[in-house]
Design an enzyme around this catalytic site. Structure first.
Site, PDB file in Angstrom:
ATOM      1  N   HIS A 162      -9.296  11.481  33.187  1.00  0.00           N
ATOM      2  CA  HIS A 162      -9.817  12.012  34.448  1.00  0.00           C
ATOM      3  C   HIS A 162      -8.715  12.605  35.326  1.00  0.00           C
ATOM      4  O   HIS A 162      -9.000  13.391  36.229  1.00  0.00           O
ATOM      5  CB  HIS A 162     -10.549  10.916  35.218  1.00  0.00           C
ATOM      6  CG  HIS A 162     -11.826  10.488  34.559  1.00  0.00           C
ATOM      7  ND1 HIS A 162     -13.070  10.921  34.978  1.00  0.00           N
ATOM      8  CD2 HIS A 162     -12.054   9.679  33.492  1.00  0.00           C
ATOM      9  CE1 HIS A 162     -13.999  10.395  34.201  1.00  0.00           C
ATOM     10  NE2 HIS A 162     -13.414   9.641  33.292  1.00  0.00           N
ATOM     11  N   ASP A 370      -4.529  17.091  41.555  1.00  0.00           N
ATOM     12  CA  ASP A 370      -5.719  16.275  41.338  1.00  0.00           C
ATOM     13  C   ASP A 370      -6.368  16.690  40.036  1.00  0.00           C
ATOM     14  O   ASP A 370      -6.431  17.889  39.720  1.00  0.00           O
ATOM     15  CB  ASP A 370      -6.721  16.449  42.484  1.00  0.00           C
ATOM     16  CG  ASP A 370      -7.362  15.147  42.924  1.00  0.00           C
ATOM     17  OD1 ASP A 370      -7.397  14.212  42.106  1.00  0.00           O
ATOM     18  OD2 ASP A 370      -7.820  15.067  44.076  1.00  0.00           O
TER      19      ASP A 370
END
Length: 472
Positions: A162, A370
């Site tokens: 992720h 991110d």
């Protein structure tokens, strides 16, 4: 003991830290993150979730939540310190986020990482039925696919990262780089958020392990491991329905009134983390106030910063710095009853978060790095009237999918200030088509589309997909 054809393996179980007096558990939701991504998928899908329950000591016996069986893995205090706070979040996390903070390397952390990954693999091997599909999640458990393949070669194993996967020159710093790569290569399918991450991984497999590798396939002995980009998403319809509820709309109106009915509301919702660019965002806002381009009476910033990893030193230092800066800005630019920044550290439930999204004229999502950032997608889904401006870092994975956002380089202070002004001052004739295009993209590429894409690649179109209705 009930078993399941789908087993999700993640560091944490998706439950509250405490069980209710009647023995019931509830899903734990947070802004962004793994649980928010997988919760909609598993609400109606028979599955087992293997993970840590949040406390140290023996693993508790937990009731099912809906169709999902909870299988807790025990962690000792030493495991938590050296595996979670240590190798996972003080070695891998900073390295995978472009070394925003200097990674630390300690041999005992690596030993704990191995030990805990072995424990997760053994728990998964016990929970999975013959021929089951196992979906291992994220950087805490990179050794699990390889360990699990040794224990249960009958399983079909997927791994999904992720967070970003770093370029080779950064990953090569890791003292145990080969072991981590081999661990991931125990999977049949390795998923990343972006194609560049898959490319980085393939380069490392070729360089470090001398394996034949392309950006889609890596040869490992007599097996072929497939790799690729599968950008994670949200339950778009759920967030849109929530934001459209009359009580949420009324709450949004009250919130705006409580904020002083300003002309513009800027919102940021982050975990308290040095990768999120909170300090850079505050500095840019402070300079816009100082220059007079933004005035307190007309504009207010709402910064939600939910505490995270509070025992890790870097996070304690960051929280102190952020709170000092918020105090300085409010002291210098605020007035009685009119703070420049409303700073909130408590988590919000989904309805309150949707109301905040509806209040915000500008959503500032400006991480330094991110993997995806689901908050950006939630904001877009919540703008049911096609209004609102998304200010988005180029270094968030979501930037590749939402090019209509006002994209900025958060390391460039002047560019960040200009991007914020552009979002604040945007003509509605420009804002509406941008938001509409982003919303249409999310409706086509929601959480179910993500799950179908990944699981169809992993399960060869098997029975798991019968639980996932096509995206409509």
């Amino acid at each position: 003991m009930r078993q399941s054809s789908l087993v999700v393996v993640a560091n944490r179980l998706p439950i509250d830290d405490s069980v209710a007096p009647d023995g019931a558990c509830e899903w734990r939701r947070s802004p962004g993150g793994l649980v928010s991504a997988l919760h909609p998928l598993l609400r109606h899908t028979p599955a087992t979730w293997v993970g840590w329950a949040g406390g140290t000591g023996p693993a508790p016996s937990l009731p099912d939540i809906g169709s999902v069986r909870m299988r807790a893995v025990p962690l000792s205090g030493e495991d938590f310190r050296d595996h979670y706070e240590g190798f996972a979040n003080s070695t891998l996390w900073p390295l995978y986020h472009d070394a925003v903070e200097q990674p630390e390397y300690h041999r005992r952390w690596w030993e704990a990482y191995q030990r805990v990954n072995q424990r997760f693999a053994e728990a998964t091997a016990e929970a999975a039925e013959q021929g089951a599909v196992v979906w291992v999640q994220d950087y805490h458990l990179q050794l699990v696919p390889g360990l699990l393949r040794e224990l249960r070669p009958d399983l079909r194993i997927g791994f999904f990262l992720h967070v970003p996967f770093p370029p080779p020159e950064l990953f090569m710093q890791l003292p145990r780089r080969a072991e981590l790569l081999r661990g991931m290569l125990g999977a049949d399918l390795i998923g990343f958020q972006r194609a560049q991450a898959a490319h980085n991984f393939a380069q490392l497999a070729a360089k470090v392990l001398e394996l034949p590798a392309t950006d889609r396939r890596i040869g490992v002995g007599d097996r072929v491991v497939r790799i690729g980009a599968f950008p994670v998403s949200i339950d778009t319809a759920e967030m849109a329905a929530l934001a459209g509820r009359p009580d949420v709309a009324a709450r949004a109106q009250r919130l705006r009134h409580d904020l002083g009915d300003p002309g513009h509301v800027i919102l940021s919702v982050d975990r308290m983390d040095y990768t999120k660019g909170i300090e850079q965002r505050l500095k840019a806002y402070s300079e816009l106030l100082a220059s007079g381009h933004v005035k307190v009476r007309d504009t207010v910033l709402v910064q939600v910063a939910v505490p995270s990893r509070e025992r890790v030193t870097q996070y304690q230092i960051l929280r102190d710095r952020v709170e000092r800066e918020v105090g300085r800005i409010n002291g210098e630019f605020g007035r009685v009853g009119e703070p420049a920044i409303h700073y909130l550290t408590q988590p919000f439930d989904r309805a309150e978060l949707a109301a905040l999204y509806r209040v915000a004229d500008v959503m500032a999502v400006t991480p330094l790095r991110d993997g995806m950032n689901l908050v950006a997608k939630e904001y877009v889904a919540a703008r049911v009237d096609d209004t609102g401006s998304l200010l988005l870092s180029e270094f968030a994975g979501s930037a590749a999918e939402l090019p209509q956002a006002y994209l900025v380089n958060p390391h460039d202070l002047e560019g960040l200030k200009q991007g914020l002004l552009s979002a604040l001052e945007a003509d509605p004739a420009d804002v509406t088509p941008r938001m509409r295009a982003m919303r249409e993209h999310l409706h086509r590429n929601d959480i179910r589309a993500w799950a179908r894409s990944y699981l169809s690649a992993l399960d060869d179109g098997g029975s798991l997909l019968t639980h996932l209705a096509p995206t409509g």
